[in-house]
Write a protein that holds these residues in place. Structure first.
Motif, short mmCIF file in Angstrom:
data_model
loop_
_atom_site.label_atom_id
_atom_site.label_comp_id
_atom_site.label_asym_id
_atom_site.label_seq_id
_atom_site.Cartn_x
_atom_site.Cartn_y
_atom_site.Cartn_z
N UNK A 1 7.20 10.58 7.79
CA UNK A 1 5.69 10.59 7.82
C UNK A 1 4.94 11.69 7.16
N UNK A 2 5.53 12.93 7.27
CA UNK A 2 4.76 14.18 7.10
C UNK A 2 5.50 15.17 6.05
N UNK A 3 6.59 14.62 5.62
CA UNK A 3 7.42 15.42 4.64
C UNK A 3 7.49 16.97 4.95
N UNK B 1 0.79 -1.18 -0.03
CA UNK B 1 0.11 0.08 -0.10
C UNK B 1 0.84 1.36 -0.02
N UNK B 2 2.12 1.06 0.44
CA UNK B 2 3.00 2.58 0.78
C UNK B 2 4.42 1.96 0.35
N UNK B 3 4.89 3.03 -0.45
CA UNK B 3 6.53 2.76 -0.55
C UNK B 3 7.26 3.92 -0.24
N UNK B 4 8.54 3.78 0.47
CA UNK B 4 9.24 4.96 0.96
C UNK B 4 10.70 4.66 0.38
N UNK B 5 11.30 5.51 -0.28
CA UNK B 5 12.75 5.48 -0.74
C UNK B 5 13.50 6.53 0.02
N UNK C 1 6.78 3.85 8.50
CA UNK C 1 5.62 2.60 8.33
C UNK C 1 5.31 2.34 7.15
N UNK C 2 6.10 2.29 6.07
CA UNK C 2 5.80 1.77 4.76
C UNK C 2 5.80 0.29 4.57
#
Ligand SMILES: Nc1ncnc2c1ncn2[C@@H]1O[C@H](COP(=O)(O)OP(=O)(O)OP(=O)(O)O)[C@@H](O)[C@H]1O
Length: 215
Positions: free
Chosen positions: A85-87, A61-65, A138-139
């Protein structure tokens, strides 16, 4: 969760051509400078478009690099922690949110840096804050490009052990040049000249270390 990929990308003289799949657990991509690790990571994260092929995600559901997290010198540690989380949103961090952020910071021994300014932190402290921020995101699918740079051996081990635990129900991929931490990962993917040349468990990764720490 599963990520399947079969991609090609040309960048000048360099050609990346790689295929495979990634399931839950901690995976390390290794290989010499310029072998294509970052290029593959960016394509997997959707930050770079392949010329040919595709990346398919199932149940993700979520991807973080995250590679580095350049921050203004005056920003507080807690704001860096929140960035994943909030950029860097201007909205104040709630008490509940802060508790979650500090929980991840504690895992990497940086909770006491929450009120310190980025400009006053050492390279290793910054690096651990950035990894904590990545965890706090939490990706489902987390990609960390060289999360061990600036870290001493003991901290490299602790970061990798933390990532291994974190990856029990997530797909976590890191790139590294440090051979001393590979035991922490479920699988190694070794790249050479734009190709995935080998993948397997650390216990079988004898090629091509030849006694050196550098992979
Ligand atoms: N925009 C670009 N134009 C031309 N060549 C590029 C471009 N971006 C990357 N490359 C080249 O692609 C190759 C692979 O780069 P990449 O950053 O993926 O390697 P890497 O394995 O992550 O290296 P390192 O270990 O040094 O970080 C390198 O030869 C690099 O110079």
């Amino acid at each position: 969760m599963l990520v399947k990929f079969e991609v090609e990308k040309r960048l000048g003289d360099f050609l990346l051509s790689a295929a495979g799949e990634l399931a839950e657990g901690l995976r390390c991509i290794v290989g010499p400078n310029g072998s294509g690790k970052t290029t593959l990571m960016k394509i997997l994260a959707g930050l770079m478009k392949p010329d040919k092929g595709h990346v398919s995600m199932f149940g993700v559901r979520s991807v973080v690099y995250i590679s580095d997290l350049p921050s203004p010198p005056d920003v507080l540690g807690i704001d860096v922690l929140a960035a994943g989380r909030t950029r860097f949103s201007k909205k104040p961090i709630s008490e509940e949110e802060e508790e979650t952020l500090l929980k991840y910071a504690e895992l990497l021994g940086v909770a006491q840096l929450a009120r310190r300014r980025w400009g006053t932190l050492s390279g290793g402290e910054r690096q651990r804050l950035v990894v904590a921020a990545a965890l706090a995101a939490e990706a489902d699918f987390l990609l960390l490009d060289e999360p061990l740079s600036n870290l001493h051996g003991d901290w490299r081990k602790r970061v990798m052990e933390t990532l291994r635990n974190y990856a029990r129900q997530r797909i976590v991929v890191v790139t590294t040049h440090h051979g001393d931490v590979l035991d922490c990962c479920a699988e190694i993917l070794a790249m050479r000249e734009g190709k995935l040349m080998w993948r397997g468990p650390p216990s079988e990764y004898t090629w091509p270390i030849d006694g050196k720490c550098d992979v």
